[in-house]
Enzyme design. Structure first.
Site, mmCIF file in Angstrom:
data_model
loop_
_atom_site.group_PDB
_atom_site.id
_atom_site.type_symbol
_atom_site.label_atom_id
_atom_site.label_comp_id
_atom_site.label_asym_id
_atom_site.label_seq_id
_atom_site.Cartn_x
_atom_site.Cartn_y
_atom_site.Cartn_z
ATOM 1 N N LYS A 79 0.841 -1.203 0.000
ATOM 2 C CA LYS A 79 0.000 0.000 0.000
ATOM 3 C C LYS A 79 0.874 1.249 0.000
ATOM 4 O O LYS A 79 1.857 1.338 0.749
ATOM 5 C CB LYS A 79 -0.912 -0.007 1.233
ATOM 6 C CG LYS A 79 -1.861 1.187 1.299
ATOM 7 C CD LYS A 79 -2.740 1.105 2.540
ATOM 8 C CE LYS A 79 -3.700 2.280 2.637
ATOM 9 N NZ LYS A 79 -4.560 2.212 3.837
ATOM 10 N N SER A 155 -9.357 2.355 3.047
ATOM 11 C CA SER A 155 -8.430 3.049 2.172
ATOM 12 C C SER A 155 -7.437 2.122 1.482
ATOM 13 O O SER A 155 -6.660 2.564 0.638
ATOM 14 C CB SER A 155 -7.672 4.111 2.965
ATOM 15 O OG SER A 155 -6.857 3.507 3.969
ATOM 16 N N SER A 179 -9.704 0.247 7.288
ATOM 17 C CA SER A 179 -9.118 0.398 5.955
ATOM 18 C C SER A 179 -8.578 -0.866 5.317
ATOM 19 O O SER A 179 -8.327 -0.883 4.119
ATOM 20 C CB SER A 179 -8.012 1.459 5.982
ATOM 21 O OG SER A 179 -8.561 2.744 6.105
#
Length: 472
Positions: A79, A155, A179
């Site tokens: 990420k 996210s 997330s």
């Protein structure tokens, strides 16, 4: 697009057996990125040359019988919140200059690199990982393996979409309010938010002790395997916990017979679940009951901590943006700017301490609740994935916390929480089951998830974009 999606566990076994090698599997993952990324926008940066070079080195180690770990050579994505040596970490923001030295790995990245994992590239995230869908002014919106016109959630939406499509066997994400679990639920993948401190973070998150890092995989077994790599102290994180005394794989297959399982379809909140979510959740509970768990419907007696969460979350967001100058709010995601102005800039130190008091009370209540129950089951999300480009499902208020009621409370309490796929809607959108345990019970949470996956096949369901009979 190639529908083959080997797990990290399967790849490690195949490398050991010599039936495939890291170079072949890295090339296959890169092809899947090339074939599928235009559809979903899950990966913003691919290091093809670096990945192939690392795969060659891994293949040589396997050939010598000296792999660095059981997952040496497994293709992996990261990420784009976690700093990575040699690669820009842009955090979805136009405020960040890519042209600067990138000389350090975050602890999670360092542990994966030390294990010999082949790092392919970086996954998309909303700006500074601030919300529950993945879109940004810098990189655009991220779609879903089950329909490019659906959101992947956020996210860590890019990581979840990449894992779902086999663009690498697994990824590592961050979770400050859901997330990793939100996108896992929306994409039919697995994600664990560990006990706070079990996986070190550096640099420290501006969202403080709400923020966790954890594995994003296709199976619970892979999540346990990755936790063995990640749950090691790092001297740069002063809040990191000691490593577990044993492997997360030990006892993973022990089942749920005799466990006390609390079931809360709405967590005691005024939440309206999609009827198909309710159905899938009830069926998942029945699976665990049939496996021998003592199941009882029980709410932990929490009040929705959303106001306190907003104070903690958006004062952190305000601090993120502050170094970029007085006009920074005019250059970021307008939704983030509005939230900072509403919840972040006007809060006082006293407000912050009041929010922390709410947090401590919730932690106390959950601690006592787990004296009675080993784990708590909830839906991960009250609805399946909704259309790309929206900031909230139809009929829900726009703040992302309005439609994620089952995730952020457990960032407040720092408990481990696992999302596993537990069904599909009639129009083939994934549904997630959340397993929550007391602090430090990460292995137990994984054990419950594994017991569920051993009796179901939802984790093996083929996403729409990989199924030629349903491909859009």
């Amino acid at each position: 697009m190639d529908a083959r999606r080997p797990t990290a566990t399967e790849l490690g076994a195949a490398f050991a057996a010599g039936t495939t090698d890291p170079v072949a599997e890295t090339r296959a993952a890169l092809v899947r990125i090339e074939d599928g990324n235009d559809a979903v926008n899950a990966i913003l940066f691919t290091d093809t040359d670096g990945a192939l070079a690392a795969a060659e080195e891994s293949a040589a180690r396997w050939e010598r019988g000296a792999p660095l770990s059981p997952v040496d050579g497994v293709p992996t994505t990261i990420k784009d919140i976690l700093i990575t040596r040699g690669w820009p970490t842009l955090r979805g923001s136009r405020l960040i200059d890519a042209d600067q030295p990138w000389e350090e790995d975050a602890p999670t990245v360092a542990r994966l690199r030390e294990a010999g994992c082949v790092l392919l590239g970086k996954n998309t995230t909303p700006e500074f990982a601030w919300k529950g869908v993945t879109d940004s002014l810098r990189h655009g919106a991220t779609g879903n393996p089950w329909g490019a016109g659906l959101t992947a959630g956020g996210s860590s939406g890019g990581a979840a979409a990449a894992v779902g499509l086999g663009m690498g066997a697994w990824s590592v994400g961050t979770d400050g309010g859901g997330s990793v679990r939100i996108p896992a639920s929306f994409t039919g993948t697995v994600a664990l938010k560990p006990t706070f401190g079990q996986v070190p973070l550096y640099p420290a998150s501006p969202y403080g002790t709400l923020a966790h890092a954890g594995p994003m995989t296709r199976t619970v077994r892979d999540a346990a395997l990755m936790m063995d790599l990640l749950a090691r102290p790092d001297p740069r994180d002063w809040s990191a916990l000691a490593p577990p005394v044993r492997s997360y794989l030990d006892g993973l297959d022990a089942g749920v017979a005799g466990l006390r399982v609390a079931v809360s379809p709405r967590l005691g909140f005024d939440v309206r679940n999609d009827p198909e979510v309710d159905r899938a959740f009830r069926e998942a509970v029945d699976v665990l009951a049939d496996a021998g768990a003592h199941v009882e419907e029980a709410d932990p007696g929490l009040e929705d901590p959303v106001d306190a969460f907003h104070t903690l979350w958006f004062t952190g967001a305000a601090k993120v943006v502050q170094p970029y100058g007085p006009d920074a709010l005019d250059r970021i995601d307008p939704g983030l700017a509005d939230a900072i102005r509403t919840f972040g800039l006007e809060r006082t130190a006293s407000d912050y301490l009041d929010a922390m008091a709410v947090r401590m009370e919730h932690g106390r209540r959950m601690g006592l609740f787990h004296q009675e129950y080993d784990v708590l089951l909830t839906p991960t999300m009250p609805m399946p994935a909704f259309p790309l480009g929206r900031q909230a499902p139809q009929g829900w208020p726009e703040p992302w916390t309005s439609w994620t009621p089952y995730t952020y409370p457990f960032n407040m309490t720092q408990q481990p929480a696992l999302s596993v796929p537990c069904g599909l809607t009639a129009d083939r959108r994934p549904i997630g089951l959340q397993v929550v345990g007391p602090r430090h019970a990460d292995a137990l949470v994984l054990r419950v998830g594994e017991a569920y996956q051993a009796r179901t096949g939802w984790h093996d369901a083929v996403p729409t974009l990989l199924d030629p009979e349903t491909e859009e």
